[in-house]
Motif scaffolding. Sequence first.
Motif: not given
Length: 203
Positions: A15-21, A67-70, A91-106
């Motif tokens: 999920n991002t600030t611009q919807g699912p991705l 963009g990405l953060s947890v 800010i015109p680009f999406p920012v990932i909400a990585d609250i489970d840290k899955e993308v950050a760990r990957a």
Amino acid sequence: MPVYLGQKAPDFTVNTTQGPLTFSDLKGQWVLLFSHPADFTPVCTTEFMAFAEKYDEFQKLGVKLIGLSVDSIYSHIQWLRDIKEKFGVEIPFPVIADIDKEVARAYNLIDEKAGTTVRGVFIIDPNQIVRWMIYYPAEIGRNINEILRVVKALKFNWERKLATPANWEPGQKGVASAPSTFQDSLKNEKEPGARTWYLRLVD
């Protein structure tokens, strides 16, 4: 498992600030994935505004910024609203909400001790291969112009099959592949742009 240069980038659906991705849906285009330690922090705020300032240039190069953060999606939304309100920058680009840290760990972008994302950048080519990666300490902001230079160099290599020399800038010569046989070395040193048998600059 760590991500390495030249390997396929891990897929994800978020999920991002611009919807699912879903990352695999972006196959066929260049992607710049960058992480920041936390919302509402000073260095990260300057970086987001700097990326926004250069957004049109990334667009012209066919590069999708992500963009990405947890932090949570609500934290991201409020921070982006705050940047627009306080600094007049949208800010015109999406920012990932990585609250489970899955993308950050990957992508090896997590500081497990602090529980936050580190300041990293990945450039991923249209085949979804990692072509460039760099990490910055939390106290050092990124140089967006250098990131743009790297994008242009990678696209130059992609299109021309030429490497780039130190301090290369768009419009400058590329570097031909070094010869792999003795006979090729004799031929290569006689070609236009040859500096020696193993170094030849090409327009």
